[in-house]
Design a protein around this motif. Structure first.
Motif, short mmCIF file in Angstrom:
data_model
loop_
_atom_site.label_atom_id
_atom_site.label_comp_id
_atom_site.label_asym_id
_atom_site.label_seq_id
_atom_site.Cartn_x
_atom_site.Cartn_y
_atom_site.Cartn_z
N ASP A 253 38.39 48.58 43.22
CA ASP A 253 39.19 48.29 44.42
C ASP A 253 39.00 46.84 44.85
N PHE A 254 39.81 46.39 45.81
CA PHE A 254 39.82 44.96 46.11
C PHE A 254 40.36 44.70 47.51
N ALA A 255 40.24 43.45 47.94
CA ALA A 255 40.81 42.97 49.20
C ALA A 255 41.77 41.83 48.89
N ILE A 256 42.79 41.69 49.73
CA ILE A 256 43.74 40.58 49.61
C ILE A 256 43.58 39.66 50.81
N ASP A 257 43.43 38.37 50.55
CA ASP A 257 43.30 37.38 51.62
C ASP A 257 44.69 36.95 52.08
N ASP A 258 44.72 36.20 53.18
CA ASP A 258 46.00 35.78 53.76
C ASP A 258 46.81 34.89 52.82
N ASP A 259 46.14 34.17 51.92
CA ASP A 259 46.87 33.29 51.01
C ASP A 259 47.32 34.01 49.74
N GLY A 260 47.09 35.32 49.66
CA GLY A 260 47.49 36.09 48.50
C GLY A 260 46.45 36.18 47.41
N SER A 261 45.28 35.57 47.61
CA SER A 261 44.20 35.70 46.63
C SER A 261 43.56 37.08 46.74
N ALA A 262 43.20 37.65 45.60
CA ALA A 262 42.55 38.95 45.57
C ALA A 262 41.06 38.79 45.29
N TYR A 263 40.26 39.58 45.97
CA TYR A 263 38.82 39.61 45.75
C TYR A 263 38.50 41.00 45.23
N ILE A 264 38.21 41.08 43.92
CA ILE A 264 38.16 42.34 43.20
C ILE A 264 36.72 42.72 42.88
N ALA A 265 36.34 43.96 43.24
CA ALA A 265 35.04 44.49 42.83
C ALA A 265 35.08 44.70 41.32
N ALA A 266 34.16 44.01 40.63
CA ALA A 266 34.20 44.00 39.16
C ALA A 266 33.25 45.01 38.54
N GLY A 267 32.94 46.08 39.26
CA GLY A 267 32.26 47.24 38.70
C GLY A 267 31.02 46.93 37.89
N ASP A 268 31.07 47.25 36.59
CA ASP A 268 29.88 47.09 35.75
C ASP A 268 29.54 45.64 35.45
N GLN A 269 30.34 44.69 35.91
CA GLN A 269 29.96 43.29 35.83
C GLN A 269 29.15 42.86 37.05
N ASN A 270 28.93 43.80 37.99
CA ASN A 270 28.03 43.60 39.14
C ASN A 270 28.40 42.36 39.94
N SER A 271 29.68 42.21 40.22
CA SER A 271 30.13 40.99 40.86
C SER A 271 31.44 41.23 41.60
#
Length: 351
Positions: A253-271
């Protein structure tokens, strides 16, 4: 007799002075412990807001309410938890009866939460609403979706409707919370399923997290490791060609910022990975061998009491991240911990 300073030298000295003042001002913005991370500057190390008790306790998803409180769902139990990010405390808010797990969560209206829940079996998935009251919350099932195989990410569309992804069917359902009606808002075999078509292997999880921003629905696909978007009309139905924005890394899952950038939980990459609207990919926080964000599962921005995200200012941005503790893919092969809610404090790259 005093001599006038040449104009060129005067301009040079003025430039040096202005640069010095700018540099001093900039230094105030970043602490001595700042860490560079790709296109970001971390203002603090990743910190834990709240952690569950035992290994195998998993936060599946989270959202931040209009009041700033964090609500997290549990993958290993049919529970919703409330977390106070200021006091760094948490408690079990409620239990969804008759199911094994709670998946996506959203705030439909102030003090009204909506979740997807089920038993990991086709036909078991339901939509519930939770009304936050001064004492005990009131919960009610609003829809059962027998066509669903694995409901996952969920997002509010308006004050009456939500969208929820089905990771195995490869579709998005639209549900009216007031009357319980639902319909298929859209589907795509190529980008919303796990990518296998011959049925020779058990299906994996395709479409996972979903968010709506600027007339598009954005989504991750866990099995195919692709981040996509598709147009959405005024009635919350998908149309047109699905665009693949980025690929090649683990995605939940992820969040979207106001500028359209996504911040994605990268699961097994722990990031947490940032994807810009043009598809540039960079790591915001965490790393493969670190426990800071072990098994990251979802992200949400801090909000203030006026129901706005805190836009970037001298205090930076705050992103909350839920985790599984690395239970499915232990860090460095062996290390796991209880799931938690972590905080990432950063500023974007300077323009």
């Amino acid at each position: 007799m005093a001599r006038e300073m040449p104009l060129g030298i005067a301009l040079l000295l003025l430039t040096v002075l202005l640069f010095k003042l700018w540099a001093e001002d900039l230094a105030d913005l970043f602490t001595q412990s700042e860490v560079k991370s790709g296109l970001f500057k971390m203002l603090d190390p990743v910190s834990t807001i709240f952690q569950l008790e035992r290994n195998g306790n998993i936060f599946e998803n989270l959202m931040v309410s209009h009041s700033g409180a964090i609500y997290g769902t549990r993958f290993d139990a049919p529970e919703i938890w409330s977390v106070d990010p200021e006091k760094q405390t948490g408690y079990r808010l409620t239990i969804i009866p008759g199911v094994r797990a709670v998946m996506g969560i959203a705030e439909l209206r102030p003090n009204l939460l909506v979740v997807a829940a089920g038993n990991f079996t086709p036909g078991s998935y339901q939509i519930w609403k939770i009304r936050l009251l001064p004492n005990t919350p009131a919960i009610k099932q609003v829809a059962s979706i027998p066509e669903a195989n694995w409901l996952n990410g969920l997002v509010a569309w308006d004050s009456d409707n939500v969208l929820v992804a089905d990771s195995i069917v490869g579709a998005v359902f639209k549900i009216n919370i007031s009357i319980g009606n639902y319909s298929v808002a859209g589907s795509d075999v190529d980008t919303m399923t796990d990518g296998t078509s011959d049925g020779s292997v058990p299906p994996g999880l395709g479409i996972n997290g979903i968010r709506v921003h600027d007339k598009y629905m954005y989504f991750t696909n866990a099995a195919q490791s692709i981040f996509c978007r598709v147009k959405i009309n005024d009635d919350a139905y998908l149309f047109g060609h699905v665009e693949i924005i980025a690929s090649g890394f683990s995605q939940d899952d992820f969040a979207i910022d106001d500028d359209g950038s996504a911040y994605i939980a990268a699961g097994d990459q722990n990031s947490v990975v940032r994807v810009t609207p043009t598809g540039n990919v960079s790591t915001l926080a965490g790393s493969l061998g670190a426990m800071d964000l072990a098994g990251s599962t979802s992200c949400a921005f801090r909000r203030d009491a006026t129901d706005r995200r805190r836009h970037e200012d001298r205090a930076g941005k705050v992103l909350y991240v839920s985790t599984s503790g690395g239970v499915w893919e232990p860090v460095n092969g062996t290390a796991i911990e209880p799931g938690k809610i972590a905080m990432v404090h950063f500023v974007r790259e300077l323009k």
